[in-house]
Design an enzyme around this catalytic site. Structure first.
Site, PDB file in Angstrom:
ATOM      1  N   HIS A   1       0.851  -1.188   0.000  1.00 54.97           N
ATOM      2  CA  HIS A   1       0.000   0.000   0.000  1.00 54.97           C
ATOM      3  C   HIS A   1       0.891   1.245   0.000  1.00 54.97           C
ATOM      4  CE1 HIS A   1      -2.526  -3.187   1.674  1.00 54.97           C
ATOM      5  NE2 HIS A   1      -3.575  -2.496   1.283  1.00 54.97           N
TER       6      HIS A   1
ATOM      7  N   HIS B   1      -2.155   0.164   6.932  1.00 56.70           N
ATOM      8  CA  HIS B   1      -1.791  -0.187   5.555  1.00 56.70           C
ATOM      9  C   HIS B   1      -0.613   0.641   5.060  1.00 56.70           C
ATOM     10  CE1 HIS B   1      -4.903   2.962   5.476  1.00 56.70           C
ATOM     11  NE2 HIS B   1      -4.231   3.462   4.462  1.00 56.70           N
TER      12      HIS B   1
ATOM     13  N   LEU C   1      -9.016  -0.537  10.748  1.00 54.42           N
ATOM     14  CA  LEU C   1      -8.922   0.910  10.926  1.00 54.42           C
ATOM     15  C   LEU C   1      -9.597   1.386  12.212  1.00 54.42           C
ATOM     16  CD1 LEU C   1      -9.447   2.009   7.234  1.00 54.42           C
ATOM     17  CD2 LEU C   1      -7.310   1.810   8.517  1.00 54.42           C
TER      18      LEU C   1
ATOM     19  N   ASN D   1      -6.176  12.856   3.156  1.00 57.92           N
ATOM     20  CA  ASN D   1      -5.876  12.789   1.727  1.00 57.92           C
ATOM     21  C   ASN D   1      -7.127  12.627   0.863  1.00 57.92           C
ATOM     22  OD1 ASN D   1      -6.517   9.917   1.365  1.00 57.92           O
ATOM     23  ND2 ASN D   1      -4.593   9.478   2.428  1.00 57.92           N
TER      24      ASN D   1
ATOM     25  N   HIS E   1      -3.999   4.033  -3.492  1.00 61.42           N
ATOM     26  CA  HIS E   1      -4.086   3.415  -2.168  1.00 61.42           C
ATOM     27  C   HIS E   1      -3.245   2.157  -2.070  1.00 61.42           C
ATOM     28  CE1 HIS E   1      -5.918   0.678   0.838  1.00 61.42           C
ATOM     29  NE2 HIS E   1      -6.032   1.776   1.559  1.00 61.42           N
ATOM     30  N   HIS E   2      -3.390   1.262  -3.025  1.00 59.36           N
ATOM     31  CA  HIS E   2      -2.634   0.018  -2.987  1.00 59.36           C
ATOM     32  C   HIS E   2      -2.253  -0.397  -4.403  1.00 59.36           C
ATOM     33  CE1 HIS E   2      -6.809  -1.245  -3.740  1.00 59.36           C
ATOM     34  NE2 HIS E   2      -6.288  -2.282  -4.369  1.00 59.36           N
TER      35      HIS E   2
ATOM     36  N   GLU F   1     -17.923  -0.078  24.715  1.00 61.56           N
ATOM     37  CA  GLU F   1     -17.251  -1.383  24.815  1.00 61.56           C
ATOM     38  C   GLU F   1     -16.073  -1.504  23.855  1.00 61.56           C
ATOM     39  OE1 GLU F   1     -21.495  -2.000  26.158  1.00 61.56           O
ATOM     40  OE2 GLU F   1     -20.529  -1.090  24.414  1.00 61.56           O
TER      41      GLU F   1
ATOM     42  N   ASP G   1     -33.835 -10.323  31.468  1.00 59.34           N
ATOM     43  CA  ASP G   1     -33.480  -9.401  30.387  1.00 59.34           C
ATOM     44  C   ASP G   1     -33.730  -9.999  29.012  1.00 59.34           C
ATOM     45  OD1 ASP G   1     -32.871  -7.234  31.920  1.00 59.34           O
ATOM     46  OD2 ASP G   1     -30.713  -7.600  31.960  1.00 59.34           O
TER      47      ASP G   1
ATOM     48  N   HIS H   1     -30.102 -10.004  25.620  1.00 58.53           N
ATOM     49  CA  HIS H   1     -28.973  -9.958  26.544  1.00 58.53           C
ATOM     50  C   HIS H   1     -28.439 -11.340  26.904  1.00 58.53           C
ATOM     51  CE1 HIS H   1     -30.030  -5.805  26.831  1.00 58.53           C
ATOM     52  NE2 HIS H   1     -29.233  -5.552  27.859  1.00 58.53           N
TER      53      HIS H   1
ATOM     54  N   ARG I   1     -24.472 -14.420  36.414  1.00 57.60           N
ATOM     55  CA  ARG I   1     -25.233 -13.439  37.187  1.00 57.60           C
ATOM     56  C   ARG I   1     -25.885 -14.127  38.382  1.00 57.60           C
ATOM     57  NH1 ARG I   1     -31.191 -10.990  35.855  1.00 57.60           N
ATOM     58  NH2 ARG I   1     -31.224  -9.381  37.471  1.00 57.60           N
TER      59      ARG I   1
END
Length: 764
Positions: A122, A162, A213, A282, A358-359, A507, A566, A570, A617
């Site tokens: 890349h 990359h 990414l 870019n 890019h590549h 998370e 729940d 869940h 739980r």
């Protein structure tokens, strides 16, 4: 811009300037700076020589004249302007600019040569950001290639993984042993030290493994968090032993990924001012210009989050504005800094400024013209100007000097602060003091029963007393996951020394940040907690934990349909199977207090592998006689067997809260004269590593009647029950209801396990 103009401009050094307030467009211009002597000592983070020797200038003279003379082909637009004055008459700062410009040419040509030689890679981002990468490694970052693991080095993360060729080339020129010229020639080859994306376990000097990414952005936040935390705990008014910065290059794709926003939000909330994010703007992704799917003002977004934001319009012709942006970052003690650098992807090539850069490789005539543009056409592939090595050696020598000074400072620290120094040395040695595991609680069958999340809470709050590096938190579920460290404060801007991290409902960023904390390699032991169902939000980061050998402990409560009311949104079904499929990831599902303690012992001992501890739980039925914290290290073991010297008639295999169902069913079957073995398979991965003889001892191949009992997906269990065995699992989404009713609906009762066992025993 004519080079004569460039040479006549004063060079603004990081040693001698400070920013005035940002203008309306948050853009930095060299004229907005004034001298500031205080920064000479406080922020001396560049290594430009005060006076260039005549020998040094002479060594470059012929090369610079050749580089910046008019090309023979007058119709060819060149990258370098011609010199219209005598090099001997150029002042030192302007001369250094010419040297830097020629070094960047060499970086770009190595990038092109590597891609052409490999017929893969890349090159686009690497060519566009060559100025930035070189400038960071030559003038800004503190590091020592001769000791890549020096603790107080600056950390660099390439979230746009990359573009790894840029980092590989810079590492080679800087003198990292891990990237020789031959390694550049073996880009993307099987077994090479220059894989297609950066891998910290393959190439020394690479801090974190990136590629997906946005992950590197979160990793960088984790690295900056680790620095801030340790600095708050150990620095003294007369001695700063923790003082380094984190730099991260992100791209347009990173800007689009949600994890970037989550992590950037936290970095600003925590005011991690030693974090500098450099955005390669870019305007292209793989499919085409970003206008296809992205139109927001990314600088405005980061500013709204609480970042110091700066735009640099053109680094290809003049690095002063980037130099000044860095100075602004160094001077801000309240905010992390976001530097938006406008670049041209695929700089020099015909593909310049388009997604085609890019590549992939370049056409031969394109390569020829790129070489001509920088007066490189007479040189062989992979040529390095000898003076470039010497130029980078300046920064290497500076880094070695800084490391020696740091060790002298640490000697002073040990003399004057022996208790803190002893704790700091434990951290730098891996964070595990002798006999740390003896702090873990033990339970007997007569102790009151609890949910395994409750046993986990007791383990954590004993461990934090003896493990100086234990730090972590939950995604807004600390009270439910039961992971709050009692007696420790929250990690906040006013209390960086706190060991409870409040991640909010983020998370994915939590996992990526935890990877950064672990890969800081300073003895910190991060844990990240949420419900097991939400592991799906963080799966890519968990996978990268395993790939990059980051010893993060993932504490996942509410581990089955047993969480009850729940309901199916869940209640995890397929999550355990998916996590167990991740190479190098240890997945524990302890059945009671002792197994929970054993799971923590193994998770903490294995510092180069991440772990998931799946916890209930609901309260388990009992602390089982036969469970053992010590046996958890084998992954699976026999907890009861009435067979004597004979083989059992049937083997019941369980994990977690269902192990007690196996044991109670075994008692019922034994009353009817059956020989029954009960096996806890608390960690498949550890069991699979055991010698063949041990696995045969626990699960004799001659005993074909086996039943596994786990309130989750049946996937994977056939390996342990065999072709004639039965897997009791859940093959649909759960249901909302009291946990005992839910268990009964799906067949997880002592009576049903016994019925299934009798049915299997009746078959011949």
């Amino acid at each position: 811009m004519a080079l004569s103009s460039l040479l006549s401009k004063p060079c603004i050094s990081l040693l001698s300037a400070k920013p005035s307030p940002d203008n309306k467009n948050n853009k930095i211009s060299p004229t907005s700076f004034t001298l500031c002597s205080s920064l000479k000592t406080k922020q001396s983070r560049v290594t430009k020589p005060a006076t260039l020797s005549k020998t040094h200038k002479l060594s470059w003279q012929q090369e610079l004249k050749q580089a910046f003379q008019q090309p023979k082909n007058q119709n060819l637009q060149t990258n370098n302007d011609s010199i219209d004055c005598n090099i001997d008459d150029i002042d030192d700062e302007s001369f250094q600019k010419l040297v830097d410009k020629r070094c960047v040419d060499n970086v770009r040509m190595l990038i092109v040569d590597a891609v052409q030689n490999a017929q893969a890679g890349h090159p686009g981002m690497a060519l566009g950001m060559a100025d930035i990468g070189y400038y960071l490694y030559r003038h800004v970052m503190r590091y020592n290639p001769r000791d890549p693991k020096w603790f107080n080095r600056d950390r660099f993360v390439l979230s746009a993984g990359h573009g790894c060729l840029l980092q590989y080339v810079c590492h080679h020129l800087a003198g990292f042993e891990s990237v020789q010229l031959e390694d550049l020639k073996r880009l993307c080859k099987l077994g090479s030290r220059t894989p297609g994306h950066p891998e910290n376990t393959v190439t020394d000097g690479i801090e974190v493994t990136t590629g997906p990414l946005g992950q590197g952005v979160a990793n960088a936040v984790g690295l900056a968090l680790a620095e801030a935390h340790l600095a708050a705990r150990f620095n003294k008014p007369d001695c700063d032993i923790v003082d380094h910065r984190t730099y991260c290059i992100m791209g347009d794709g990173c800007a689009m990924e949600g994890i970037t926003h989550e992590a950037a939000s936290l970095a600003a909330h925590w005011k991690l001012h030693k974090l500098t994010m450099i955005y390669d703007d870019n305007h292209n992704t793989i499919d085409g210009p970003i206008s296809l799917a992205f139109s927001e003002d990314i600088s405005a977004r980061f500013k709204a989050l609480g970042w110091n934001t700066i735009t640099v319009d053109n680094t290809h012709d003049d690095m002063d504005s980037f130099n000044d942006a860095l100075l602004s970052a160094f001077g801000d003690t309240e905010k992390p800094t976001f530097i938006r650098v406008k670049t041209l992807i695929g700089r020099l090539s015909r593909k310049e400024g388009t997604s085609k850069a890019h590549h992939g490789t370049f056409e031969e005539d394109d390569v020829k013209q790129m070489r001509q543009k920088v007066n490189w056409d007479s040189r062989e592939p992979f040529h390095v100007i000898p003076m470039v090595y010497r130029e980078m050696q300046i920064q290497t020598d500076h880094g070695e000097k800084l490391e020696k000074e740091w060790f002298s400072k640490f000697d002073y620290f040990k003399t004057n602060y022996p208790e803190e120094a002893a704790e700091f040395e434990v951290l730098l040695s891996g964070g595990l003091p002798p006999n740390w595991e003896t702090c873990l609680p033990e339970w007997s069958v007569t102790d009151p029963v609890d949910a395994t999340r409750g046993y986990s809470e007791k383990c954590l709050n004993q461990l934090v007393k003896v493990l100086p590096g234990l730090i972590g938190g939950s995604a807004d579920l600390a009270s439910s996951n039961k992971v709050y460290l009692q007696g420790s404060q929250d990690f906040q801007h006013s209390s960086f020394y706190g060991r409870n991290i409040r991640y909010g409902v983020r998370e994915h960023a939590m996992a990526g940040i935890s990877n950064g904390i672990a890969l800081h390699r300073s003895g910190l032991i991060p844990f990240a907690a949420t419900f097991l169902i939400f592991s799906d939000y963080m799966k890519n980061s968990i996978r990268l934990s395993a790939l990059s050998h980051a010893g993060v402990i993932y504490i996942m409560t509410h581990d089955s349909i047993g969480l009850g009311e729940d309901g199916p949104t869940h209640q995890p079904i397929e999550q355990l199977a998916g996590l167990r499929a991740v190479p190098r990831l240890l997945v524990f599902r302890p059945a009671d207090g002792n197994e929970t303690a054993g799971a923590y012992r193994e998770a903490i001992t294995n510092r180069d592998a991440p772990s998931v501890i799946a916890l209930s739980r609901q309260k388990v039925a009992a602390n089982l006689e036969g469970t053992s914290a010590n046996e958890v290290e084998k992954g699976g073991y026999i907890i009861s067997d009435n067979s004597g010297k004979s083989l059992p008639d049937i083997i019941l295999i369980g994990t977690g809260s269902e192990l007690c169902l196996c044991e109670e069913s075994a008692k019922m079957l034994r009353k009817e004269g059956r020989r029954v073995r009960v096996v806890s398979l608390v960690c498949w991965q550890l069991f699979n590593r055991q010698p063949k003889e041990y696995k045969e001892h626990v699960l004799p191949s001659s005993v074909s009647k086996r039943i596994s009992v786990e309130a989750g997906s049946s996937m994977g269990w056939s390996e342990y029950v065999g072709r004639e065995g039965i897997v009791m699992g859940v093959e649909e989404f759960g249901a909302s209801g009291a946990y005992l009713d839910t268990f009964k609906k799906f067949g997880f009762t002592e009576e049903n396990v016994t019925r299934v066992a009798k049915s299997l025993l009746s078959q011949y």
